[in-house]
Design a protein around this motif. Structure first.
Motif, PDB file in Angstrom:
ATOM      1  N   SER A 106       0.823  -1.216   0.000  1.00  8.84           N
ATOM      2  CA  SER A 106       0.000   0.000   0.000  1.00  8.84           C
ATOM      3  C   SER A 106       0.856   1.264   0.000  1.00  8.84           C
ATOM      4  O   SER A 106       0.391   2.333  -0.393  1.00  8.84           O
ATOM      5  CB  SER A 106      -0.928   0.006   1.215  1.00  8.84           C
ATOM      6  N   LEU A 107       2.107   1.115   0.431  1.00  6.28           N
ATOM      7  CA  LEU A 107       3.045   2.243   0.438  1.00  6.28           C
ATOM      8  C   LEU A 107       3.910   2.274  -0.816  1.00  6.28           C
ATOM      9  O   LEU A 107       4.832   3.097  -0.924  1.00  6.28           O
ATOM     10  CB  LEU A 107       3.937   2.169   1.686  1.00  6.28           C
ATOM     11  N   GLY A 108       3.640   1.350  -1.738  1.00  8.96           N
ATOM     12  CA  GLY A 108       4.396   1.301  -2.985  1.00  8.96           C
ATOM     13  C   GLY A 108       5.787   0.724  -2.819  1.00  8.96           C
ATOM     14  O   GLY A 108       6.690   1.044  -3.589  1.00  8.96           O
ATOM     15  N   ARG A 109       5.972  -0.150  -1.816  1.00  6.73           N
ATOM     16  CA  ARG A 109       7.287  -0.730  -1.532  1.00  6.73           C
ATOM     17  C   ARG A 109       7.248  -2.239  -1.704  1.00  6.73           C
ATOM     18  O   ARG A 109       6.235  -2.881  -1.388  1.00  6.73           O
ATOM     19  CB  ARG A 109       7.726  -0.385  -0.096  1.00  6.73           C
ATOM     20  N   ASP A 110       8.365  -2.798  -2.173  1.00  8.79           N
ATOM     21  CA  ASP A 110       8.462  -4.233  -2.414  1.00  8.79           C
ATOM     22  C   ASP A 110       9.006  -4.939  -1.173  1.00  8.79           C
ATOM     23  O   ASP A 110      10.090  -4.602  -0.680  1.00  8.79           O
ATOM     24  CB  ASP A 110       9.380  -4.509  -3.611  1.00  8.79           C
ATOM     25  N   TYR A 111       8.255  -5.892  -0.677  1.00 10.88           N
ATOM     26  CA  TYR A 111       8.611  -6.609   0.552  1.00 10.88           C
ATOM     27  C   TYR A 111       9.997  -7.226   0.465  1.00 10.88           C
ATOM     28  O   TYR A 111      10.832  -7.046   1.359  1.00 10.88           O
ATOM     29  CB  TYR A 111       7.545  -7.676   0.810  1.00 10.88           C
ATOM     30  N   GLU A 112      10.286  -7.971  -0.614  1.00 12.63           N
ATOM     31  CA  GLU A 112      11.564  -8.678  -0.732  1.00 12.63           C
ATOM     32  C   GLU A 112      12.725  -7.703  -0.811  1.00 12.63           C
ATOM     33  O   GLU A 112      13.791  -7.947  -0.229  1.00 12.63           O
ATOM     34  CB  GLU A 112      11.553  -9.599  -1.956  1.00 12.63           C
TER      35      GLU A 112
END
Length: 825
Positions: A106-112
């Motif tokens: 939702s924040l536009g960030r990739d978990y990995e």
């Protein structure tokens, strides 16, 4: 609160929206960044701080419970804690992955990508430090009140890179962006004395007048167990000067002199394992060992005395585990504190010390058992040398009373010569000063009794026991191998995550062809990921269809990376001789660091890379054989290699590997082992079945017999044309045409001083590898055997190992495995 029920923190995360708000809050108010301008490292720091918040209440509850119930505490002293990255493990342990993934999306960030931005804590070298980290995880999972104690190395071991195939070392500056998991404890400071002299006071007691005092400053990292029900502490010590600057020298313009004492003090926690081939390096190594041991003992005694006024109760409430010989000085430091600081008599202090301490031996190799010269030991720790001599005399009286025909000189803690020079034998000190000395596999414990500690075992029968190592399934399957972990959870549930022996429920699926295809597909995903990384890092394109043949461990002659690369040379020559044969494609993967002063290990790295250069560029070979040495081996790299491995190389000289844990991790992830009957390979073979492992080579007993009779490697080489062709090629410069004599030292070692029996085991290893080729070609059967390896190695869990320590050594209760299985259901 029982071990399987999670606590509820005050800042409880119930949704992805809760997590999103907390991450943004940490980014703005703790990291100090506007979300619009934050870079990946900022988001990583914010996420760590947000997840850390979920630990704090649980951490405090765990501590309060230990005090309230007056539980016995375990203190684990280790020079290394190879914890690696903590973020993913902690998220999984707390059951937060779904919320974190959705919040970051939702924040536009990739978990990995955020996970990969966390620095890899460079607090260890290899298996010793990784075992300590696994044990902390398991002690938290089993709700054992515990502290890990070590050193907060600023630069760790070193960052390894390759320059034309040669190892180069650079500082591992993992702390440059801070360690967001830790809490600095400025109020926790201890004075660590060095040097000086010992004088007798007017009351007849001995007093140490130190020449130098260094401060130990505490930094705490919370370590959560499975489901976050209990959180323990890793307390690391940083060295600080008692006086940061000599102002008088500074005002005279002598700026370097003014900072000299500060630099000397801070050097203690600067680098893991300084090169001890010099006198200066030896001095620093001893100072490091005493520094963290003394700080840890002072700290635990302070904690004990806050609730217990009588130090005679110490063994009933405290268990101190020495992880190898590095903290062996704890025997005399605990005595010094009890006698000199707390007024206890020598005999009583010695009795309390022995009943409180226990010692894990990790190797029988003389250099790792440590021996300090009397000159150095006395100069750095003069009071402790007095106490060592006192213990030695008590010990020799005990030995004499044993009424056995024993060589008292061999039994001495203080060695007075015998051709090896004077010195303090730290392995002997740790053994004599502890109530238990354990090996880390059944074979290793037996060898302790029969070899290095044979005479001590005669004096103190029953003191040696075996506790086979284990690995945490949370890190080494659930976290690092999502494709396989997801398949297991779907097939047999998740009970195995908290009780690895429950993984045996997988065994009936080994003969299920459809499941086998899914197991193979999970492996393929991991191989594709690793193949992409190898291409990115090395520029080497490899096929995921090839067998991924893996040897990842510290570079040492006894681990025999040399045997592995020699077999690769023989295989290379065989393919070139018959290029039209249907060869099994193979990728040989090496990773590991050589100690900076270990020239032979560095030369073997160069040989591996020179052979790789020739093989990988040979158009005749193509994809049938590739060789990759991946530099800077660490926990994060292991987490990517292990899930992708098809074949696990565990080929140490029999009798020299105490246990190993890489063998367990690889088998758990479905790799089939090729190895000698060494360390825990023996027990792995017994549990997975002889048909599901490839055992070759001389046994420990046969090695010992050869050593006694004398081993002629030249005769072996002359009798084996393949072996001779390999050695001749290496020695004549086939792989180093620009410097034909580059590997002459290796050839001479094999020919005239083959202490590690590389030539003796070469033919058997070659035969075993061809059997591996044949087996890998039958994909369904290979997969069936891989599944059985995963299903049958559940016993090699760090949780089981810690239960053994708790029952056999520490006298601590643990919850039964059923508690975790019931919680999973």
């Amino acid at each position: 609160m029982d071990a399987a029920s999670p606590a509820k923190p005050m800042r409880h995360i119930a949704s992805a929206e809760d997590m999103r708000r907390l991450i943004v809050d940490k980014l703005i108010y703790s990291v100090g960044k506007d979300p619009q301008n934050a870079v990946r490292q900022d988001w990583s720091a914010a996420l760590i701080l947000a997840v850390r918040d979920q630990l704090v209440d649980r951490w405090m509850q765990s501590t309060r419970k230990a005090y309230r119930e007056d539980q016995k505490r375990v203190y684990y002293l280790s020079m290394e804690f190879l914890i690696g990255r903590l973020l993913k493990d902690t998220i999984l342990n707390l059951g937060l992955e779904k919320h974190v993934r959705e919040a970051l999306a939702s924040l536009g960030r990739d978990y990995e990508q955020i996970l990969r931005s966390e620095p890899d804590a460079a607090l260890g070298n290899g298996g010793l430090g990784r075992l300590a980290a696994c044990f902390l995880d398991s002690m938290s999972t089993l709700a054992i009140p515990a502290h890990g104690y070590g050193i907060r190395y600023e630069n760790g071991l070193f960052r390894q890179s390759l320059a034309d195939g040669w190892q180069t070392e650079e500082p591992e500056d993992w702390l440059v962006t801070g360690h967001n998991w830790e809490f600095e404890r400025p109020e926790v400071i201890y004075h660590i004395p060095f040097g000086g002299q010992v004088v007798e006071r007017h009351d007849g007691r001995r007093h140490w007048q130190a020449a130098e005092v260094i401060l130990a400053a505490a930094y705490d990292t919370p370590i959560a167990g499975w489901r976050g029900s209990h959180v323990n502490t890793l307390r690391l010590w940083a060295a600080r000067p008692a006086t940061r600057i000599d102002l008088a020298s500074f005002n005279r313009g002598e700026y370097l002199t003014a900072m000299e004492s500060a630099v000397r003090a801070e050097t203690i926690s600067r680098v893991l394992y300084p090169d001890d081939t010099t006198d200066e390096g030896k001095n620093l190594r001893l100072r490091q060992e005493f520094f963290f041991t003394s700080a840890s003992l002072q700290d635990l005694l302070r904690r004990f005395l806050s609730d217990h006024p009588d130090l005679r109760q110490l063994p009933d409430k405290v268990a101190i585990q020495l992880n190898d010989t590095h903290p062996a000085v704890a025997v005399v430091e605990l005595m010094r504190l009890l006698v000199d600081e707390h007024g206890m008599g020598m005999d009583e202090a010695y009795d309390i010390t022995r009943r409180t301490l226990s010692y894990t031996n990790h190797t029988l190799m003389p250099e790792a058992l440590e021996r300090w010269s009397l000159t150095l030991f006395g100069a750095v720790l003069p009071r402790h040398l007095e106490l060592v001599r006192w213990i030695d005399e008590q010990h020799l009286r005990t030995a004499a009373a044993a009424q056995r025909s024993l060589d008292l000189e061999r039994l001495r803690i203080v060695d007075h010569g015998n051709g090896n020079g004077h010195g303090v034998r730290m392995g002997h000190l740790a053994f004599v000063g502890s109530h238990r000395a354990n090996g880390v596999s059944a074979l290793h414990a037996d060898l302790m009794r029969r070899t290095v500690f044979h005479d001590l075992d005669q004096v103190y029968p029953g003191r040696i026991i075996g506790v086979t190592n284990g690995v945490t399934p949370r890190r080494w399957l659930h976290s690092c191998n999502k494709p396989l972990s997801d398949l297991l959870e779907e097939t047999i549930g998740e009970a195995w995550i908290g009780d690895l022996e429950a993984i045996k429920a997988l065994e009936p699926f080994a003969d299920d062809a459809a499941f086998g295809e899914r197991f193979h597909a999970a492996k393929r995903i991991s191989k594709e990921r690793l193949a992409a990384e190898i291409e990115e890092r090395l520029g080497l394109k490899v096929s995921p269809d090839a067998m991924f043949d893996v040897q990842i461990k510290r570079m040492h002659e006894y681990k025999r990376q040399l045997l592995n690369i020699m077999e690769a040379v023989a295989h290379y020559f065989a393919i070139r001789a018959e290029p039209d044969r249907d060869w099994t494609p193979r990728l040989k993967i090496f990773a590991g660091k050589a100690a900076p002063g270990y020239q032979m290990a560095k030369l073997i790295i160069k040989l591996i890379n020179d052979v790789a250069r020739a093989v990988n560029s040979d158009p005749v070979i193509g994809d049938r054989l590739k060789i990759a040495f991946i530099p800077n081996y660490n926990v994060s790299l292991a987490e990517r290699i292990i899930p992708a491995a098809d074949l696990s190389e565990q080929i140490s000289t029999a009798g020299m590997e105490a246990s190993g844990t890489g063998n367990m991790k690889l088998a758990l992830n479905g790799a089939i082992t090729i190895g000698t009957l060494d360390g825990a390979n023996v027990e792995i073979s017994e549990r997975v079945g002889a048909q599901n492992i490839h055992i070759f080579g001389l046994t420990a007993e046969e090695i010992a017999a050869h050593r006694l009779a004398g081993f002629d490697s030249r005769a072996v080489i002359e009798a084996d044309p393949i072996l001779k062709s390999v050695i001749d090629a290496i020695g004549s410069g086939v792989f180093s045409p620009e410097e034909p004599g580059r590997f002459r030292a290796i050839v001479d070692r094999l020919t005239y001083d083959d202490f590690f029996f590389v030539t003796a085991d070469f033919a058997a290893y070659l035969d075993a590898q061809r059997q591996v080729d044949e087996g890998f070609n039958d994909r369904r059967e290979w997969t069936r055997r891989a599944i059985l390896n995963t299903a049958r190695v559940g016993w090699f869990s760090a949780d089981r190992a810690i239960r053994d320590y708790a029952r056999e050594i520490w006298g601590v209760d643990t919850p039964p495995p059923s508690a975790f299985a019931e919680a999973a259901e």
